[in-house]
Design an enzyme around this catalytic site. Structure first.
Site, short mmCIF file in Angstrom:
data_model
loop_
_atom_site.label_atom_id
_atom_site.label_comp_id
_atom_site.label_asym_id
_atom_site.label_seq_id
_atom_site.Cartn_x
_atom_site.Cartn_y
_atom_site.Cartn_z
N GLU A 15 -3.28 16.74 6.96
CA GLU A 15 -2.70 15.51 8.07
C GLU A 15 -1.17 15.95 7.29
O GLU A 15 -1.27 16.58 7.09
CB GLU A 15 -3.24 14.00 6.96
CG GLU A 15 -4.59 13.81 7.56
CD GLU A 15 -4.15 13.03 9.18
OE1 GLU A 15 -3.09 13.30 9.87
OE2 GLU A 15 -4.76 12.51 9.41
N ARG A 98 -5.07 2.14 1.00
CA ARG A 98 -4.32 3.09 0.38
C ARG A 98 -3.33 3.88 2.15
O ARG A 98 -3.20 3.13 2.94
CB ARG A 98 -5.31 4.37 0.71
CG ARG A 98 -5.85 5.37 2.23
CD ARG A 98 -6.20 6.27 1.93
NE ARG A 98 -7.34 7.05 3.18
CZ ARG A 98 -6.77 7.39 4.63
NH1 ARG A 98 -4.98 7.95 4.46
NH2 ARG A 98 -7.95 8.26 5.34
N ASN A 100 -1.09 6.18 4.27
CA ASN A 100 -1.50 7.40 5.51
C ASN A 100 -0.21 7.53 6.01
O ASN A 100 0.61 7.87 5.72
CB ASN A 100 -2.34 6.36 6.35
CG ASN A 100 -3.31 7.39 7.54
OD1 ASN A 100 -3.60 7.81 6.45
ND2 ASN A 100 -3.20 6.76 9.02
N ASN A 146 -0.72 4.98 12.20
CA ASN A 146 -0.87 6.99 11.77
C ASN A 146 0.91 6.97 12.24
O ASN A 146 1.72 6.85 12.14
CB ASN A 146 -1.89 7.41 12.56
CG ASN A 146 -3.29 7.65 12.24
OD1 ASN A 146 -2.70 8.54 11.40
ND2 ASN A 146 -3.96 7.31 12.09
N ASP A 196 -4.46 9.82 17.27
CA ASP A 196 -4.33 10.07 15.73
C ASP A 196 -2.25 10.62 14.90
O ASP A 196 -1.46 9.41 15.85
CB ASP A 196 -4.86 11.32 15.03
CG ASP A 196 -5.03 11.28 13.38
OD1 ASP A 196 -4.48 10.54 12.59
OD2 ASP A 196 -6.07 11.53 12.16
CA CA Z 1 -3.78 10.33 10.42
#
Ligand code: CA
Length: 294
Positions: A15, A98, A100, A146, A196
């Site tokens: 990511e 958590r 991101n 995101n 995303d």
């Molecule tokens: Ca992501």
């Protein structure tokens, strides 16, 4: 257009790519493995730095070093491979939540959002780490925080809460960091995956990675679909422009959530891919910390 595999890293959850134009290096994270990784495109070697806990995003600091959005809070390292020191926790931190995706804004603040490990709706939030180390909770009721990015004039901030299936935009006050006036500019159709990570190019076009869609889509600032880059990894997670003149679109991907059969059909899932779509990106903003330096 199809993206090419450039690194067969097989990340569980690769990511958050960031291009460092000073060091000519690509940074990204493998979130659940707690790894920050970097690579010089003219080399075959991937360097790894262990965060010791899930790490949702990494950003570059203006004065060198790195800032991370780790599960337990924001942390800094003076150099790649150096010790990661806690800088600030955040309201709502718990073993069920958590950090991101995250990115720096034009004024040098570092933004990162959260999500629940079990994807519980509305359990996440969006936070802003100011240069002085203060953390503010900017947005609540987020499910999977995101991608984000800021327009070149600093007047708008794009933001994705994935399960809304939209790319949203806020009016942004670069001086205070305040956001308001949220509205959707892109709606992702159900059969195209889930939005995303994202990046803007130098013309303000929106490049969105599609989890479950095996693609990056490019939309005009008005939300019109302009291009689709196919990626041979169904869980396409994020993208950034880098390389010579910011002309290479680097794309991260994941193996998480894929069945054995799907992995057999996409053996390079979790790798880093690249495409040259004819667009150019911009240099990533850096965290301009006024505190926490050694
Ligand atoms: Ca992501």
């Amino acid at each position: 257009m199809r993206a090419e595999l450039v690194l067969d890293t097989r990340c569980g959850l690769g990511e958050g790519p960031v291009w460092d134009e000073r060091g000519r290096l690509l940074y990204w994270v493998d979130i659940m493995a707690g790894r920050v990784q970097r690579w010089a495109p003219d080399s075959a070697r991937v360097e790894t730095m262990e965060a010791g806990e899930p790490v949702g995003a990494v950003a570059l600091c203006e004065d060198g070093g790195l800032v991370c959005a780790a599960q337990s809070g924001f942390a800094v390292a003076e150099r790649f491979g150096g010790a990661l020191r806690p800088l600030a926790s955040y309201e709502g931190a718990s073993s069920e939540i958590r950090m991101n995706d995250g990115k720096c804004d034009p004024a040098g603040r570092f933004w990162a959002g959260t999500m629940a490990f079990d994807f519980r709706p509305g359990a996440g939030a969006l936070y802003r780490l100011d240069p002085d180390g203060t953390v503010r909770r900017v947005l609540e009721g987020v499910t999977i925080s995101n991608g984000m990015d800021w327009t070149a004039d600093g007047a708008r901030m794009y933001y994705i809460d994935s399960l809304r299936r939209t790319v949203d935009v806020f009016d942004f006050d670069a001086e205070t960091g305040a956001i308001c006036g949220r509205r959707a500019v892109v709606e992702i159709p159900e059969d195209a995956g889930v939005p995303d990570g994202m990046t803007l190019d130098a013309e303000g076009r929106i490049w969105v990675a599609l989890w479950g869609g095996g693609a990056v889509r490019c939309y005009s600032p008005e939300g019109k679909l302009e291009e689709v880059i196919e990626v041979a990894a169904p869980q396409t997670t994020s993208c950034c422009f880098g390389g010579e003149d910011f002309s290479v679109l680097y794309i991260t991907s994941a193996r998480d959530g894929l069945s054995e059969a799907q992995l057999a059909g996409a053996p390079h899932a979790g790798g880093v891919f690249a495409a040259r779509p004819g667009a150019r990106g911009r240099a990533a903003h850096r965290y301009r910390r006024t505190t926490g330096a050694a």
